[in-house]
Design a protein around this motif. Structure first.
Motif, PDB file in Angstrom:
ATOM      1  N   PRO A 177       0.952  -1.239   0.183  1.00  0.00           N
ATOM      2  CA  PRO A 177      -0.010   0.109  -0.018  1.00  0.00           C
ATOM      3  C   PRO A 177       0.843   1.121  -0.114  1.00  0.00           C
ATOM      4  CG  PRO A 177      -0.193  -1.087   2.085  1.00  0.00           C
ATOM      5  CD  PRO A 177       0.395  -2.120   0.945  1.00  0.00           C
ATOM      6  N   ALA A 178       2.010   1.300   0.686  1.00  0.00           N
ATOM      7  CA  ALA A 178       2.964   2.387   0.527  1.00  0.00           C
ATOM      8  C   ALA A 178       3.366   2.628  -0.964  1.00  0.00           C
ATOM      9  CB  ALA A 178       4.187   1.969   1.267  1.00  0.00           C
ATOM     10  N   ALA A 179       3.746   1.867  -1.603  1.00  0.00           N
ATOM     11  CA  ALA A 179       4.033   1.832  -3.015  1.00  0.00           C
ATOM     12  C   ALA A 179       2.644   2.300  -3.823  1.00  0.00           C
ATOM     13  CB  ALA A 179       4.525   0.691  -3.656  1.00  0.00           C
ATOM     14  N   CYS A 180       1.561   1.847  -3.583  1.00  0.00           N
ATOM     15  CA  CYS A 180       0.275   2.342  -4.388  1.00  0.00           C
ATOM     16  C   CYS A 180      -0.187   3.575  -4.036  1.00  0.00           C
ATOM     17  CB  CYS A 180      -0.744   0.971  -4.055  1.00  0.00           C
ATOM     18  SG  CYS A 180      -0.548  -0.490  -4.632  1.00  0.00           S
ATOM     19  N   SER A 181       0.142   4.037  -2.804  1.00  0.00           N
ATOM     20  CA  SER A 181      -0.519   5.458  -2.397  1.00  0.00           C
ATOM     21  C   SER A 181       0.549   6.348  -2.331  1.00  0.00           C
ATOM     22  CB  SER A 181      -1.139   5.451  -0.896  1.00  0.00           C
ATOM     23  OG  SER A 181      -2.198   4.313  -1.271  1.00  0.00           O
ATOM     24  N   GLY A 182       1.861   6.087  -2.606  1.00  0.00           N
ATOM     25  CA  GLY A 182       2.994   7.121  -2.709  1.00  0.00           C
ATOM     26  C   GLY A 182       3.527   7.703  -1.530  1.00  0.00           C
ATOM     27  N   VAL A 183       3.657   6.858  -0.447  1.00  0.00           N
ATOM     28  CA  VAL A 183       4.125   7.138   1.035  1.00  0.00           C
ATOM     29  C   VAL A 183       5.367   6.176   1.192  1.00  0.00           C
ATOM     30  CG1 VAL A 183       2.141   8.206   1.831  1.00  0.00           C
ATOM     31  CG2 VAL A 183       2.498   5.536   2.183  1.00  0.00           C
ATOM     32  N   VAL A 184       5.951   6.424   2.365  1.00  0.00           N
ATOM     33  CA  VAL A 184       6.867   5.664   2.735  1.00  0.00           C
ATOM     34  C   VAL A 184       6.479   4.331   3.748  1.00  0.00           C
ATOM     35  CG1 VAL A 184       9.196   5.416   4.444  1.00  0.00           C
ATOM     36  CG2 VAL A 184       8.631   7.448   2.860  1.00  0.00           C
ATOM     37  N   GLY A 185       6.976   3.238   3.485  1.00  0.00           N
ATOM     38  CA  GLY A 185       6.490   2.055   4.305  1.00  0.00           C
ATOM     39  C   GLY A 185       7.817   1.191   4.897  1.00  0.00           C
ATOM     40  N   LEU A 186       8.034   0.979   6.056  1.00  0.00           N
ATOM     41  CA  LEU A 186       9.091   0.213   6.464  1.00  0.00           C
ATOM     42  C   LEU A 186       8.763  -1.226   7.352  1.00  0.00           C
ATOM     43  CD1 LEU A 186      11.839   0.013   7.190  1.00  0.00           C
ATOM     44  CD2 LEU A 186      11.770   1.269   9.203  1.00  0.00           C
ATOM     45  N   LYS A 187       9.198  -2.287   6.454  1.00  0.00           N
ATOM     46  CA  LYS A 187       9.143  -3.467   7.517  1.00  0.00           C
ATOM     47  C   LYS A 187      10.368  -3.644   8.147  1.00  0.00           C
ATOM     48  CE  LYS A 187       9.798  -7.461   5.728  1.00  0.00           C
ATOM     49  NZ  LYS A 187      10.725  -8.078   6.860  1.00  0.00           N
ATOM     50  N   PRO A 188      10.443  -3.733   9.393  1.00  0.00           N
ATOM     51  CA  PRO A 188      11.785  -3.875  10.006  1.00  0.00           C
ATOM     52  C   PRO A 188      12.032  -5.301  10.172  1.00  0.00           C
ATOM     53  CG  PRO A 188       9.990  -2.555  11.585  1.00  0.00           C
ATOM     54  CD  PRO A 188       9.494  -3.371  10.406  1.00  0.00           C
ATOM     55  N   THR A 189      13.444  -5.718  10.785  1.00  0.00           N
ATOM     56  CA  THR A 189      13.826  -7.009  10.705  1.00  0.00           C
ATOM     57  C   THR A 189      12.818  -7.823  11.665  1.00  0.00           C
ATOM     58  OG1 THR A 189      16.020  -6.276  10.734  1.00  0.00           O
ATOM     59  CG2 THR A 189      15.674  -8.441  11.778  1.00  0.00           C
ATOM     60  N   PHE A 190      12.497  -9.242  11.476  1.00  0.00           N
ATOM     61  CA  PHE A 190      11.452  -9.967  12.164  1.00  0.00           C
ATOM     62  C   PHE A 190      11.794  -9.796  13.650  1.00  0.00           C
ATOM     63  CE2 PHE A 190       9.982 -13.782  13.884  1.00  0.00           C
ATOM     64  CZ  PHE A 190       8.481 -13.946  13.657  1.00  0.00           C
ATOM     65  N   GLY A 191      10.861  -9.396  14.440  1.00  0.00           N
ATOM     66  CA  GLY A 191      11.129  -9.481  15.889  1.00  0.00           C
ATOM     67  C   GLY A 191      11.701  -8.334  16.472  1.00  0.00           C
ATOM     68  N   LEU A 192      12.072  -7.347  15.572  1.00  0.00           N
ATOM     69  CA  LEU A 192      12.762  -6.110  16.240  1.00  0.00           C
ATOM     70  C   LEU A 192      11.574  -5.300  16.997  1.00  0.00           C
ATOM     71  CD1 LEU A 192      15.262  -4.353  16.417  1.00  0.00           C
ATOM     72  CD2 LEU A 192      14.322  -3.184  14.326  1.00  0.00           C
ATOM     73  N   VAL A 193      10.326  -5.275  16.341  1.00  0.00           N
ATOM     74  CA  VAL A 193       9.198  -4.611  16.937  1.00  0.00           C
ATOM     75  C   VAL A 193       8.289  -5.629  17.537  1.00  0.00           C
ATOM     76  CG1 VAL A 193       7.353  -3.020  16.490  1.00  0.00           C
ATOM     77  CG2 VAL A 193       9.669  -2.748  15.473  1.00  0.00           C
ATOM     78  N   SER A 194       7.615  -5.402  18.593  1.00  0.00           N
ATOM     79  CA  SER A 194       6.906  -6.305  19.356  1.00  0.00           C
ATOM     80  C   SER A 194       5.491  -6.657  18.606  1.00  0.00           C
ATOM     81  CB  SER A 194       6.522  -6.016  20.728  1.00  0.00           C
ATOM     82  OG  SER A 194       5.363  -6.774  21.510  1.00  0.00           O
ATOM     83  N   LYS A 195       4.939  -7.795  18.701  1.00  0.00           N
ATOM     84  CA  LYS A 195       3.620  -7.821  18.139  1.00  0.00           C
ATOM     85  C   LYS A 195       2.768  -8.279  19.288  1.00  0.00           C
ATOM     86  CE  LYS A 195       5.030 -11.444  15.091  1.00  0.00           C
ATOM     87  NZ  LYS A 195       6.416 -11.399  15.531  1.00  0.00           N
ATOM     88  N   GLN A 196       3.032  -8.059  20.336  1.00  0.00           N
ATOM     89  CA  GLN A 196       1.944  -8.149  21.512  1.00  0.00           C
ATOM     90  C   GLN A 196       0.728  -7.424  21.339  1.00  0.00           C
ATOM     91  OE1 GLN A 196       1.327  -5.878  24.582  1.00  0.00           O
ATOM     92  NE2 GLN A 196      -0.169  -7.374  24.946  1.00  0.00           N
ATOM     93  N   GLY A 197      -0.347  -7.822  21.599  1.00  0.00           N
ATOM     94  CA  GLY A 197      -1.505  -7.056  21.283  1.00  0.00           C
ATOM     95  C   GLY A 197      -1.894  -6.775  19.760  1.00  0.00           C
ATOM     96  N   VAL A 198      -1.347  -7.408  18.949  1.00  0.00           N
ATOM     97  CA  VAL A 198      -1.703  -7.202  17.549  1.00  0.00           C
ATOM     98  C   VAL A 198      -2.226  -8.480  17.061  1.00  0.00           C
ATOM     99  CG1 VAL A 198      -0.710  -6.802  15.225  1.00  0.00           C
ATOM    100  CG2 VAL A 198       0.420  -5.857  17.256  1.00  0.00           C
ATOM    101  N   VAL A 199      -3.375  -8.378  16.269  1.00  0.00           N
ATOM    102  CA  VAL A 199      -4.224  -9.492  16.043  1.00  0.00           C
ATOM    103  C   VAL A 199      -3.447 -10.269  14.840  1.00  0.00           C
ATOM    104  CG1 VAL A 199      -6.460 -10.519  14.916  1.00  0.00           C
ATOM    105  CG2 VAL A 199      -6.315  -8.290  16.540  1.00  0.00           C
ATOM    106  N   PRO A 200      -3.098 -11.502  15.169  1.00  0.00           N
ATOM    107  CA  PRO A 200      -2.144 -12.158  14.152  1.00  0.00           C
ATOM    108  C   PRO A 200      -2.604 -12.665  12.943  1.00  0.00           C
ATOM    109  CG  PRO A 200      -2.679 -13.743  15.950  1.00  0.00           C
ATOM    110  CD  PRO A 200      -3.541 -12.339  16.260  1.00  0.00           C
ATOM    111  N   LEU A 201      -1.895 -12.959  11.959  1.00  0.00           N
ATOM    112  CA  LEU A 201      -2.252 -13.685  10.671  1.00  0.00           C
ATOM    113  C   LEU A 201      -1.584 -14.733  10.579  1.00  0.00           C
ATOM    114  CD1 LEU A 201      -3.651 -14.153   7.997  1.00  0.00           C
ATOM    115  CD2 LEU A 201      -2.107 -12.482   7.057  1.00  0.00           C
ATOM    116  N   ALA A 202      -0.100 -14.659  10.679  1.00  0.00           N
ATOM    117  CA  ALA A 202       0.784 -15.996  10.710  1.00  0.00           C
ATOM    118  C   ALA A 202       1.898 -15.491  11.398  1.00  0.00           C
ATOM    119  CB  ALA A 202       1.266 -16.162   9.207  1.00  0.00           C
ATOM    120  N   PHE A 203       1.899 -16.075  12.492  1.00  0.00           N
ATOM    121  CA  PHE A 203       3.116 -15.530  13.558  1.00  0.00           C
ATOM    122  C   PHE A 203       4.494 -15.840  13.361  1.00  0.00           C
ATOM    123  CE2 PHE A 203       1.259 -19.992  14.340  1.00  0.00           C
ATOM    124  CZ  PHE A 203       2.237 -20.794  14.318  1.00  0.00           C
TER     125      PHE A 203
END
Length: 462
Positions: A177-203
């Motif tokens: 969506p960042a590419a489609c909408s013309g904004v900046v989108g960052l996916k960090p290294t796995f595990g660098l940012v906590s997923k506690q309290g985030v509805v999961p899709l694939a852990f």
């Protein structure tokens, strides 16, 4: 206006938090009827919070760098007292009693909850065509998709209905969506940012990251949300970083790789042209740009599909048995597809993942970053299921993730940066990828690309 500018204005008392907040609420009221980027808007609550923030600022009690700044969250993050639907009917009335770890961190920095953004149901899709809450429309062309699954977040930030947002990324759901909408989108290294309290899709594939108007804002937000969390079993311990510390440093001598056989195959010619322009631009800034070979990348698509389908089915099996009617047809079909895979298939996928991790490790011993297109074609019309690229019809959903999901499978950090526009006036994004925990380097490269390819507000929302 980005977070850095807003923070400076609020701290200098040139604007109040209430003024800033009401501006965004006014723009939501004016424009979101056609954009459909929000599921929930916290109008009354956020104004009251802004008034409290202004009172604290007057008394010299500023909370942090985001003091009094309204903030949007993809509707997959728990927010105490505010429903978290995950874009679903299964959770349409679910009101968490606690906050997600990352939202707690942002609140401690002073952020205020503006609202929860629209998304592909349970984050299991790439278009944000949501059967329950409606499709999010691309701010550059309202007849086209905003990408997904974090489509509402990217569209809201692009149209300046929110200064920034957090998204999640399992196969590309921040970067697409960042590419489609013309904004900046960052996916960090796995595990660098906590997923506690985030509805999961694939852990084992889910990542949390920022969607912003600028690279500097992405660095700021990563600084605030990164860090070890003992409540998240996938959280990793890493060295404390200053993620903006390399922004502005020269690219002289930096080794940049690109791969033609995978990342330029069946790719829209305009996207390939812009990507090559970016590579030339980096070379002119002193980087050493070279073509590299990467083996077995096509195997990653199989492994990614097996892992995401198997883990998603595991997480949804009870709801699928008890209330299947509460799913949209496309997501239910996708979830059910997980049953076709066996334990042997899952083991095979994990073996492919380990092999590809070794492939990336070897590659990044010879280069510093890899640059590729973020997606292989431009944002497509809402409702379409196939797109013609180089005179070949391709299914949209699976191909939108073609260039992004290898980096989810192996947990590598990846940054999508706007790099100009197509002849149709649609944004084009380029992806910068590095070895684990190289976010500061990616942001350094991204900042130069951003300087060479300035962005603007979509004309419909200017």
């Amino acid at each position: 206006m980005d977070l850095t500018e807003l923070s400076s204005l609020i701290y200098a008392k040139q604007v109040s938090s209430e003024e800033v907040t009401r501006r965004y609420l006014d723009r939501i009221e004016m424009y979101d009827g056609v954009l459909n980027s929000f599921i929930t808007v916290c109008s009354e609550e956020v104004v009251k919070a802004a008034q409290v923030a202004d009172h604290d600022m007057a008394l010299g009690r500023a909370t942090g760098v985001l003091h009094g700044i309204p903030f949007a969250l993809k509707d997959v993050f728990w927010t105490q007292g505010v429903r978290t639907t995950a874009g679903s009917k299964q959770l349409e009335n679910d009101v968490p009693t606690t906050d997600a770890h990352v939202w707690t961190r942002l609140k401690h920095a002073g952020a205020l909850l503006l609202g929860k953004t629209n998304m592909h149901e349970f984050a299991y899709g790439t278009t944000t065509e949501n059967p329950h809450y409606g499709a999010t429309h691309n701010p550059w062309d309202l007849m086209r998709i905003a990408g997904g699954s974090s489509g509402g977040s990217a569209a809201a930030v692009a149209a300046e209905l929110a200064p920034a947002s957090l998204g999640t990324d399992t196969g590309g759901s921040i970067r697409i969506p960042a590419a489609c909408s013309g904004v900046v989108g960052l996916k960090p290294t796995f595990g660098l940012v906590s997923k506690q309290g985030v509805v999961p899709l694939a852990f084992s594939l889910d990542h949390v990251g920022p969607i912003t108007r600028s690279v500097r804002d992405a660095a700021l937000l990563l600084q605030l949300i990164a860090g070890y969390d003992p409540q998240d079993s996938t959280s990793v311990r890493s060295q404390n970083e200053q993620y903006d510390r390399m922004i502005g440093n020269s690219l002289s001598g930096l080794r940049i790789g690109y791969n033609e056989s995978f990342f330029f195959a069946q790719t829209d010619p305009q996207i390939e042209e812009r990507t090559r322009e970016v590579l030339t631009f980096c070379s002119e800034l002193g980087a050493q740009v070279e073509s590299v070979e990467i083996s077995n990348l096509s195997d990653g698509a199989f492994a990614q599909n097996v892992v995401i389908a198997s883990e998603a089915l595991y997480l949804h099996k009870e709801w699928m048995a008890e209330t299947p009617e509460r799913y949209g047809a496309d997501v239910y079909k996708r979830l059910a597809s997980g049953s076709q895979y066996t334990g042997v298939d899952y083991a095979h996928a994990l073996d492919v993942r380990l092999h590809l991790q070794r492939v990336w490790e070897e590659l990044f011993s010879h280069i510093d970053v890899l640059i590729s297109p973020t997606i292989p074609f431009l944002a497509t019309p809402i409702g379409d299921r196939e797109v013609a690229v180089c005179d070949v019809m391709q299914p949209i959903r699976s191909n939108l993730t073609r260039f992004t999901n290898p980096f989810n499978l192996c947990g590598l950090p990846a940054l999508s940066i706007p790099c100009g526009y197509s002849k149709e006036g649609l944004p084009i994004g380029v992806q910068v990828v590095g070895k684990p925990f190289s976010e500061a380097l990616l942001l350094q490269v991204g900042a130069w690309i951003e300087q060479g390819y300035p962005t603007r507000i979509p004309p419909l929302f200017d």
